[in-house]
Design a protein around this motif. Structure first.
Motif, PDB file in Angstrom:
ATOM      1  N   ILE A   1       0.848  -1.199   0.000  1.00  0.00           N
ATOM      2  CA  ILE A   1       0.000   0.000   0.000  1.00  0.00           C
ATOM      3  C   ILE A   1       0.879   1.243   0.000  1.00  0.00           C
ATOM      4  O   ILE A   1       1.816   1.350   0.780  1.00  0.00           O
ATOM      5  CB  ILE A   1      -0.913   0.002   1.235  1.00  0.00           C
ATOM      6  CG1 ILE A   1      -1.913  -1.155   1.154  1.00  0.00           C
ATOM      7  CG2 ILE A   1      -1.640   1.333   1.379  1.00  0.00           C
ATOM      8  CD1 ILE A   1      -2.716  -1.365   2.433  1.00  0.00           C
TER       9      ILE A   1
ATOM     10  N   ASP B   1       0.631   4.654   1.074  1.00  0.00           N
ATOM     11  CA  ASP B   1      -0.266   5.376   1.958  1.00  0.00           C
ATOM     12  C   ASP B   1      -0.503   6.814   1.495  1.00  0.00           C
ATOM     13  O   ASP B   1       0.347   7.439   0.862  1.00  0.00           O
ATOM     14  CB  ASP B   1       0.310   5.387   3.380  1.00  0.00           C
ATOM     15  CG  ASP B   1      -0.755   5.656   4.409  1.00  0.00           C
ATOM     16  OD1 ASP B   1      -1.443   4.703   4.807  1.00  0.00           O
ATOM     17  OD2 ASP B   1      -0.899   6.822   4.789  1.00  0.00           O
TER      18      ASP B   1
ATOM     19  N   SER C   1      -6.210  10.168  -2.438  1.00  0.00           N
ATOM     20  CA  SER C   1      -6.687   8.787  -2.405  1.00  0.00           C
ATOM     21  C   SER C   1      -6.876   8.259  -3.822  1.00  0.00           C
ATOM     22  O   SER C   1      -7.021   9.023  -4.777  1.00  0.00           O
ATOM     23  CB  SER C   1      -8.015   8.707  -1.652  1.00  0.00           C
ATOM     24  OG  SER C   1      -9.040   9.363  -2.396  1.00  0.00           O
TER      25      SER C   1
ATOM     26  N   LYS D   1      -5.884  -7.517   3.404  1.00  0.00           N
ATOM     27  CA  LYS D   1      -5.540  -6.119   3.654  1.00  0.00           C
ATOM     28  C   LYS D   1      -5.494  -5.322   2.353  1.00  0.00           C
ATOM     29  O   LYS D   1      -5.981  -4.183   2.284  1.00  0.00           O
ATOM     30  CB  LYS D   1      -4.192  -6.049   4.369  1.00  0.00           C
ATOM     31  CG  LYS D   1      -3.698  -4.638   4.649  1.00  0.00           C
ATOM     32  CD  LYS D   1      -2.326  -4.688   5.330  1.00  0.00           C
ATOM     33  CE  LYS D   1      -1.801  -3.273   5.578  1.00  0.00           C
ATOM     34  NZ  LYS D   1      -0.464  -3.305   6.213  1.00  0.00           N
TER      35      LYS D   1
ATOM     36  N   SER E   1      -9.072  -4.971   0.816  1.00  0.00           N
ATOM     37  CA  SER E   1      -9.826  -3.959   1.554  1.00  0.00           C
ATOM     38  C   SER E   1      -9.374  -2.555   1.173  1.00  0.00           C
ATOM     39  O   SER E   1     -10.202  -1.639   1.025  1.00  0.00           O
ATOM     40  CB  SER E   1      -9.646  -4.191   3.060  1.00  0.00           C
ATOM     41  OG  SER E   1     -10.295  -3.179   3.805  1.00  0.00           O
ATOM     42  N   PHE E   2      -8.057  -2.384   1.000  1.00  0.00           N
ATOM     43  CA  PHE E   2      -7.538  -1.071   0.634  1.00  0.00           C
ATOM     44  C   PHE E   2      -8.004  -0.653  -0.761  1.00  0.00           C
ATOM     45  O   PHE E   2      -8.376   0.498  -0.983  1.00  0.00           O
ATOM     46  CB  PHE E   2      -6.007  -1.093   0.679  1.00  0.00           C
ATOM     47  CG  PHE E   2      -5.370   0.174   0.177  1.00  0.00           C
ATOM     48  CD1 PHE E   2      -5.328   1.309   0.961  1.00  0.00           C
ATOM     49  CD2 PHE E   2      -4.829   0.229  -1.110  1.00  0.00           C
ATOM     50  CE1 PHE E   2      -4.756   2.484   0.492  1.00  0.00           C
ATOM     51  CE2 PHE E   2      -4.251   1.393  -1.578  1.00  0.00           C
ATOM     52  CZ  PHE E   2      -4.212   2.524  -0.781  1.00  0.00           C
TER      53      PHE E   2
END
Length: 332
Positions: free
Chosen positions: A165, A167, A174, A243, A246-247
């Motif tokens: 990810i 961040d 985003s 994970k 979901s991201f």
């Protein structure tokens, strides 16, 4: 400019050329093109995609080899004239400088009425369109399976897929924001979807990173971004950690990359955008086989990716700060 300082071990290039020539006869071809590029037109490639290096010994980042039934030629630009002469066997290959004569012009002059094969997944739409000049069709090129892959039986394995990810504290925006902005631009042009074939664009769009290839933290992948901002992501292994799934969110659906051609074929009655500079001609042909309007335009991620936001600018500055450390003197 990519420069590899590794010294290659001696290899049986002559035997490899002879094997390739025997395959030419089986496929009724007069020659076969071996580019430096991979499916994604990356500058850095995985070792298993280094076909030009394997068949010639040349390690530069740009080049094209043509192996015919009786001769072999390697085309490089001015950066690599000295390097290529040191790395290849000049008794096997004739070196040609592309700045003095383009491959297209050379092909038209020297391969009249010859049938030259090429792998459509390794050549872009722009490249093939340029070679296939309808005003001067003296040479004929034909799509075929990759003949080098048929004789390269001990290829290095691909690296294990690893997705990280990126961040928002580093990206500054985003993935949802980026996808919405790009999809709005598509909708304004009445484009239903864009096929993205550059991993760096896809990784920027989805705020993900990887380690598939050296020096470039991207993931080898393909994607389709639709005008509603949904993304179809095609990677080698679709079973991602919870994970990561979901991201990525509900708007991103993950597929095995092997299903990409059939998915493209399934797009009906839509306006589909591609970037001809990077999109493989194979993808264009798949799109062209159905009821689709193909729009050739620049990758819509390129410009937004190049315009850095304040978070990215801050990160760039911090990445270039040198921390100097001075060891204490003996008297301290």
């Amino acid at each position: 400019m990519y420069q590899n300082f590794n010294v290659l071990a001696p290899a049986p290039y002559r035997k490899r050329i002879l094997k390739l020539r025997s395959i030419l006869k089986e496929h009724n071809l007069d020659g076969f093109l071996v580019p430096r590029s991979d499916l994604y037109q990356n500058e850095y490639i995985e070792p298993c995609d280094a076909r030009l290096e394997w068949i010639t010994g040349f390690t530069g980042s740009a080049g094209l080899c043509l192996v015919t039934k009786k001769s072999a030629f390697i085309f490089v630009d001015g950066r690599y004239v000295t390097q290529v002469s040191k790395e290849i066997d000049t008794t096997l290959f004739t070196v040609l400088q592309s700045s003095k004569i383009s491959f297209k012009d050379w092909l038209q002059l020297n391969c009249k009425k010859k049938l030259i094969g090429y792998d459509p997944w390794l050549h872009s739409v722009s490249e093939i369109t340029n070679i296939c000049d309808i005003n001067n069709p003296k040479a004929d090129i034909k799509q075929c399976i990759n003949l080098v892959d048929l004789i390269w039986t001990e290829k290095p394995a691909r690296v294990d897929l690893s997705i990280n990810i990126h961040d928002q504290k580093f990206s500054g925006a985003s993935s949802q924001m980026k996808r919405k902005a790009i999809s709005n631009a598509l909708a304004k042009k009445r484009t239903d979807a864009v096929v993205l074939t550059k991993p760096d664009s896809i990784c920027w769009l989805l705020n993900i990173r990887g380690n598939d290839i050296i020096h470039t933290p991207t993931i080898q992948c393909l994607a389709i971004l639709k005008k509603n901002s949904d993304v179809k992501l095609f990677i080698r292994h679709k079973n991602l950690p919870t994970k990561i799934v979901s991201f990525l969110g509900d708007g991103v659906e993950v597929f095995d990359q092997d299903t990409f051609p059939n998915y493209i074929l399934g797009l009906k009655d839509q306006n589909i955008q591609i970037d001809p500079s990077f999109c493989p001609i194979a993808v264009y042909d798949l799109l062209n086989s159905g009821k689709k309007t193909i729009i050739q335009d620049a990758d819509p991620c390129l410009l937004p990716k190049a315009i850095k936001n304040s978070t990215e600018i801050k990160g760039c500055k911090e990445a270039h700060i040198c921390l100097l450390y001075t060891s204490p003197s003996p008297r301290d």
